[in-house]
Design a protein around this motif. Structure first.
Motif, PDB file in Angstrom:
ATOM      1  N   GLU A 195      -4.351  54.601  27.641  1.00  0.00           N
ATOM      2  CA  GLU A 195      -3.448  54.235  26.554  1.00  0.00           C
ATOM      3  C   GLU A 195      -2.370  53.276  27.063  1.00  0.00           C
ATOM      4  N   ALA A 196      -2.152  52.208  26.297  1.00  0.00           N
ATOM      5  CA  ALA A 196      -1.194  51.179  26.705  1.00  0.00           C
ATOM      6  C   ALA A 196       0.259  51.668  26.651  1.00  0.00           C
ATOM      7  N   LEU A 197       0.578  52.460  25.649  1.00  0.00           N
ATOM      8  CA  LEU A 197       1.973  52.895  25.487  1.00  0.00           C
ATOM      9  C   LEU A 197       2.278  54.092  26.388  1.00  0.00           C
ATOM     10  N   HIS A 198       3.532  54.533  26.377  1.00  0.00           N
ATOM     11  CA  HIS A 198       3.891  55.623  27.271  1.00  0.00           C
ATOM     12  C   HIS A 198       3.561  56.999  26.699  1.00  0.00           C
ATOM     13  N   GLU A 199       3.123  57.032  25.443  1.00  0.00           N
ATOM     14  CA  GLU A 199       2.728  58.307  24.861  1.00  0.00           C
ATOM     15  C   GLU A 199       1.477  58.118  24.025  1.00  0.00           C
ATOM     16  N   PRO A 200       0.590  59.124  23.995  1.00  0.00           N
ATOM     17  CA  PRO A 200      -0.631  58.978  23.210  1.00  0.00           C
ATOM     18  C   PRO A 200      -0.409  59.220  21.720  1.00  0.00           C
ATOM     19  N   GLY A 201      -1.350  58.744  20.905  1.00  0.00           N
ATOM     20  CA  GLY A 201      -1.312  59.000  19.460  1.00  0.00           C
ATOM     21  C   GLY A 201      -1.562  57.773  18.597  1.00  0.00           C
ATOM     22  N   GLY A 202      -1.403  56.587  19.153  1.00  0.00           N
ATOM     23  CA  GLY A 202      -1.619  55.370  18.359  1.00  0.00           C
ATOM     24  C   GLY A 202      -0.672  55.329  17.173  1.00  0.00           C
ATOM     25  N   VAL A 203      -1.200  54.899  16.039  1.00  0.00           N
ATOM     26  CA  VAL A 203      -0.380  54.780  14.835  1.00  0.00           C
ATOM     27  C   VAL A 203       0.222  56.127  14.416  1.00  0.00           C
ATOM     28  N   LEU A 204      -0.475  57.211  14.739  1.00  0.00           N
ATOM     29  CA  LEU A 204       0.049  58.533  14.378  1.00  0.00           C
ATOM     30  C   LEU A 204       1.416  58.749  15.016  1.00  0.00           C
ATOM     31  N   LEU A 205       1.611  58.075  16.151  1.00  0.00           N
ATOM     32  CA  LEU A 205       2.851  58.244  16.891  1.00  0.00           C
ATOM     33  C   LEU A 205       3.858  57.144  16.552  1.00  0.00           C
ATOM     34  N   TYR A 206       3.421  55.880  16.671  1.00  0.00           N
ATOM     35  CA  TYR A 206       4.409  54.810  16.537  1.00  0.00           C
ATOM     36  C   TYR A 206       4.563  54.311  15.106  1.00  0.00           C
ATOM     37  N   GLY A 207       3.543  54.545  14.246  1.00  0.00           N
ATOM     38  CA  GLY A 207       3.582  53.968  12.904  1.00  0.00           C
ATOM     39  C   GLY A 207       4.043  54.935  11.826  1.00  0.00           C
ATOM     40  N   ILE A 208       3.309  56.010  11.653  1.00  0.00           N
ATOM     41  CA  ILE A 208       3.598  56.938  10.552  1.00  0.00           C
ATOM     42  C   ILE A 208       4.850  57.752  10.896  1.00  0.00           C
ATOM     43  N   PRO A 209       5.838  57.746  10.007  1.00  0.00           N
ATOM     44  CA  PRO A 209       7.123  58.377  10.349  1.00  0.00           C
ATOM     45  C   PRO A 209       7.093  59.904  10.395  1.00  0.00           C
ATOM     46  N   GLU A 210       8.059  60.409  11.098  1.00  0.00           N
ATOM     47  CA  GLU A 210       8.306  61.838  11.265  1.00  0.00           C
ATOM     48  C   GLU A 210       8.300  62.612   9.933  1.00  0.00           C
ATOM     49  N   PHE A 211       8.877  62.013   8.882  1.00  0.00           N
ATOM     50  CA  PHE A 211       9.004  62.771   7.625  1.00  0.00           C
ATOM     51  C   PHE A 211       7.672  62.946   6.910  1.00  0.00           C
TER      52      PHE A 211
END
Ligand SMILES: Cc1cc2nc3c(=O)[nH]c(=O)nc-3n(C[C@H](O)[C@H](O)[C@H](O)COP(=O)(O)OP(=O)(O)OC[C@H]3O[C@@H](n4cnc5c(N)ncnc54)[C@H](O)[C@@H]3O)c2cc1C
Ligand SMILES: Cc1cc2nc3c(=O)[nH]c(=O)nc-3n(C[C@H](O)[C@H](O)[C@H](O)COP(=O)(O)OP(=O)(O)OC[C@H]3O[C@@H](n4cnc5c(N)ncnc54)[C@H](O)[C@@H]3O)c2cc1C
Ligand code: SF4
Ligand code: SF4
Ligand code: FES
Ligand SMILES: [Mg+2]
Lengths: 280, 461
Positions: free
Chosen positions: B168-184
């Motif tokens: 995974e390129a980013l520092h945490e896994p999850g893709g859009v689930l992590l960086y795109g779709i918001p917490e709420f």
């Protein structure tokens, strides 16, 4: 983990660190950078790969303390580990096919210029290095530049070392004296790169500027690092960081680099309180 | 109880949630879930299953919910999906499983997604995990990207006994689930991380901070590192811009940047160091899920937000539920409107946006009526922030560094739909990297198909 194995102050605000990162050391090329995070709550900041040792598996970064994150980074010691360290990012500098070049560096930009100068020198390209600093105590890497170039011109704003004046004065003088460069590579503050590019345009010398816009992911995903080059939008992290200096919209880049000024000042004040012993 | 209606689900009050990042939908209680489950008529030939891209045995798990055997329900779902708490929340159920549910012919369809979510949340709260494989076959497979496609492919292969590593390129896994779709909409610690941990507990290794195409290449993985097959699930992360004047001014962001700052880097929480511009008057340009997420994020950061979309409400590509939630929270919609220029003040910051009104003409190649400019309809919106949410395309980093890996004119990787096989031997792909920006469940479906394709390829090799 990305262990810090060496830390050396180069001047009161610029520090060199060697970090264990074998995968990056294996791949790094001059002109490329890493993105690091000091700790879990930290931001992702890009820093150029100033040097690398493929055998030892280490990567050298040289950073100037300008705000919160670089201050937090500077509070770390040998033996500590960085939370994240990813790279090499960006496209390497194109060094092939040139007989003679001038590399113009300013301030901490010299740290970025150094691996480029070294690469040119090692491959037999004639390289003139023009490096500028505000004053004597801020000079970094002078010896390294001297031993890796066929000419070194040191400039300072106040004349406390080298010649008094701007790097553009020195470059102009060299060009006027008949030096023929296949390319000028400039790395430093945006305003300096803007004037270097304006100067070389007059003489029709191809110029490459190494840009340092605000980045987050460094993988082409956010578009935060975008610049206008020749009227087209480019992402510095994947299309750059080097671009044709004659085509870059420097004024836009200068405005964009100040986007978070207010927030950054606040964070810097917080970091200052935390790490009071560090210089400002 | 009215069997024609879904058992209603509790949500945070719109006035309250407009000021926090806590989850909007609060989920069913056990009794409510059992009651909703009893609405399923247990079709012999269940249409709903064919509507689910990973073919979850929907009547099977619903039956167990009705009988209060939630653990058994979870086991059933786990045979088909590694991310049920995610899908139960963000799947476009209304156009997938629920659209074809028999109950929907006369009344509301069964609330399949909300039941799936209930089961997954219950299992997590009771610490029930999917079972790791009994035997390993020792064969190494690399998976690029830790979004839903990569996670699913990796999980499926691990269940078959493969030794799987995700890069995974980013520092945490999850893709859009992590960086795109918001917490709420999708809580990160509680839901995303927990389901990723379930994948890890199947034996999958995840290496973050590795960018394929830069840190290493597919060729090196296969030639030097001993990976016998590779799955590319690198998504479609490259944001598009309109190409109008002023678009690089301070205060103009891609939705990806805005959401990444807030979600991945947690800019809304002042104990994190990454900055975000909160904005007072914000326009979000676009009408998809991404636009709704950006708009609702800006609203929660304190802005007055307007969604600007060039077609009419009927064409909004976002999920109906999200549009409804956005409106409830006070997001304004300026429909049939298209920006032509971002106005910039002397300091380089956004001061407004010049727009034209549109009307719908003949249908275009997508079947939707094409918006055309209304004559003399130009006007200016006063703004300080603009978020461009115009879609994304796959990043060329991998395709440009992998010999023989072909892409189509939209930069999507060409791959066989059934097996995921690309034009390179041993290299498979799926999810947004192949289809362009789509949905979580389609990415998972593709990851699953590719796992089967990889298994067949490696067993016949
Ligand atoms: C490709 C690239 C290579 C770089 N190489 C070096 C290097 O070798 N040595 C060095 O000292 N600096 C380098 N920089 C600049 C360095 O990233 C910033 O100085 C650093 O991020 C400042 O962070 P801060 O929190 O300490 O300061 P802040 O107070 O947050 O910011 C000070 C200034 O730094 C810039 N900046 C802030 N955040 C970022 C960010 N996330 N990304 C990029 N710029 C930012 C902005 O212009 C800002 O006004 C490089 C930047 C880029 C893009
Ligand atoms: C804001 C937003 C809201 C959305 N809302 C919904 C919704 O409500 N419902 C729904 O069904 N869908 C929604 N979607 C779409 C859905 O999230 C995507 O279709 C889905 O995530 C695609 O999955 P993927 O695994 O193909 O790719 P991604 O989730 O994009 O994951 C790809 C991963 O690969 C990594 N990667 C990329 N390049 C490399 C590389 N070179 N090396 C290593 N790693 C790499 C990336 O960092 C990323 O982690 C939304 C999308 C966005 C952006
Ligand atoms: S995964 Fe999505 S489509 Fe499948 S049953 Fe669940 S909500 Fe429906
Ligand atoms: S179609 Fe609807 S009613 Fe029939 S089994 Fe599926 S969920 Fe139950
Ligand atoms: S830093 Fe995000 S696209 Fe360049
Ligand atoms: Mg900072």
């Amino acid at each position: 983990m990305f262990r810090i194995i060496k830390k050396k102050e180069l001047n009161p605000t610029v520090t060199l660190m060697e970090v264990e990162a074998p995968l990056i050391a294996k791949k790094a090329q001059p002109g490329q950078f890493v993105i690091l995070r000091t700790d879990e709550g930290g931001e992702r900041i890009p820093l150029t790969i100033a040097d690398y040792n493929r055998e030892q598996g280490t990567v050298t970064i040289i950073y100037q303390i300008v705000g919160a994150t670089t201050r937090i980074l500077n509070s770390m010691s040998v033996g500590d580990c960085l939370q994240d360290f990813v790279g090499p990012l960006g496209r390497p500098t194109v060094t092939e096919g040139k007989k003679k070049v001038a590399v113009v560096g300013g301030g901490v930009g010299c740290a970025i210029a150094y691996p480029v100068v070294k690469k040119f020198h090692e491959q037999g390209t004639k390289v003139h290095a023009i490096i500028g600093f505000r004053s004597n105590e801020l000079v970094i890497l002078e010896e390294e530049f001297r031993s890796n170039s066929s000419k070194l011109v040191l400039m300072s704003d106040d004349g406390s070392c080298g010649e008094k004046g701007l790097v553009t004065d020195a470059l102009k003088k060299l060009i006027e004296s008949g030096e023929q460069y296949d390319e000028v590579i400039t790395i430093g503050p945006l305003i300096m790169m803007k004037y270097v590019s304006m100067l070389t345009k007059q003489y029709g010398i191809k110029t490459v500027a190494s840009m340092n816009p605000i980045m987050i992911d460094g993988t082409g995903m956010c578009g935060g690092c975008r610049l206008s080059v020749g009227g087209k939008t480019q992402f510095a992290c994947v299309d750059g960081p080097e671009f044709n200096g004659h085509e870059i919209d420097f004024d836009e880049a200068i405005a964009r680099s100040d986007m978070y000024k207010e927030f950054e000042q606040k964070k810097q004040d917080e970091a200052c309180k935390l790490y009071q012993k560090e210089v400002s | 109880m009215d069997v024609l209606k879904k058992v209603p689900i509790k949500e945070q009050d719109p006035q309250v949630r407009a000021h926090n990042f806590d989850e909007v939908c609060l989920g069913y209680e056990l009794e409510e879930a059992m009651e909703e489950a009893s609405r399923c008529i247990q079709c012999k030939n269940p249409k709903c299953v064919s509507g689910c891209p990973v073919s979850i045995d929907i009547p099977g798990f619903i039956k167990e919910v009705e009988n209060n055997n939630i653990e058994a329900a979870f086991k059933i779902i786990s045979d088909y999906s590694a991310l049920p708490a995610v899908c139960g929340r963000v799947c476009p159920q209304e156009t997938q499983c629920e659209q074809v549910c028999i109950r929907g012919i006369k009344g509301d369809p069964v609330s399949i997604g909300k039941l799936e979510r209930f089961v997954a949340d219950w299992a997590r709260n009771h610490n029930i995990k999917p079972e790791p494989p009994k035997e390993k076959n020792g064969k190494k497979v690399a998976v690029i990207g830790s979004g839903p496609a990569g996670l699913t492919c990796a999980g499926e292969l691990a269940k078959l006994g493969y030794d799987v590593t995700i890069f995974e390129a980013l520092h945490e896994p999850g893709g859009v689930l992590l960086y795109g779709i918001p917490e709420f909409r999708l809580p990160k610690e509680e839901v995303v991380k927990a389901e990723i941990n379930n994948v890890i507990s199947l034996g999958v290794k995840i290496e973050t901070n590795v960018i394929i195409g830069r840190s290493t290449t597919i060729d090196e993985l296969m030639e030097d590192e001993g990976f016998e097959a590779v799955f590319i699930g690198s998504g479609a992360g490259l944001p598009k811009f309109m190409g109008i004047p002023g678009e690089n001014a301070n205060g103009v962001f891609s939705a990806n940047e805005y959401l990444t700052r807030n979600n991945l880097m947690k800019a809304y929480d002042t104990s994190y160091d990454t900055p975000i511009i909160t904005g007072k008057r914000v326009a979000v340009v676009g009408g998809g899920n991404v636009a709704m997420d950006a708009a609702r994020t800006a609203l929660r950061l304190g802005a007055d937000v307007t969604v600007v979309y060039r077609r009419s409400e009927a064409e909004l590509p976002a999920r109906v539920e999200e549009v409804h939630h956005a409106k409830e929270e006070g997001i304004k919609f300026k429909l049939l409107t298209n920006p032509t220029e971002i106005l910039v003040n002397e300091d380089g910051w956004v001061s407004g946006m010049r727009c034209v009104e549109m009307e719908l003409g003949e249908p275009d190649e997508s079947g939707r009526r094409r918006p055309v400019v209304k004559k003399d309809s130009e006007f200016v919106m006063e703004l300080d922030t603009v978020i461009m949410s115009l879609g994304t395309s796959p990043n060329p980093l991998i395709s440009s560094t992998t010999e023989g890996l072909e892409i189509n004119k939209w930069k999507c990787i060409i791959a066989d739909e059934e097996t995921g096989l690309t034009t390179r031997e041993g290299v498979f792909a799926g999810g947004d990297a192949v289809t362009g920006a789509a949905t979580v469940i389609l990415a998972m479906g593709a990851g699953k198909a590719a796992a089967k394709g990889i298994h067949e390829y490696l067993t016949s090799k």
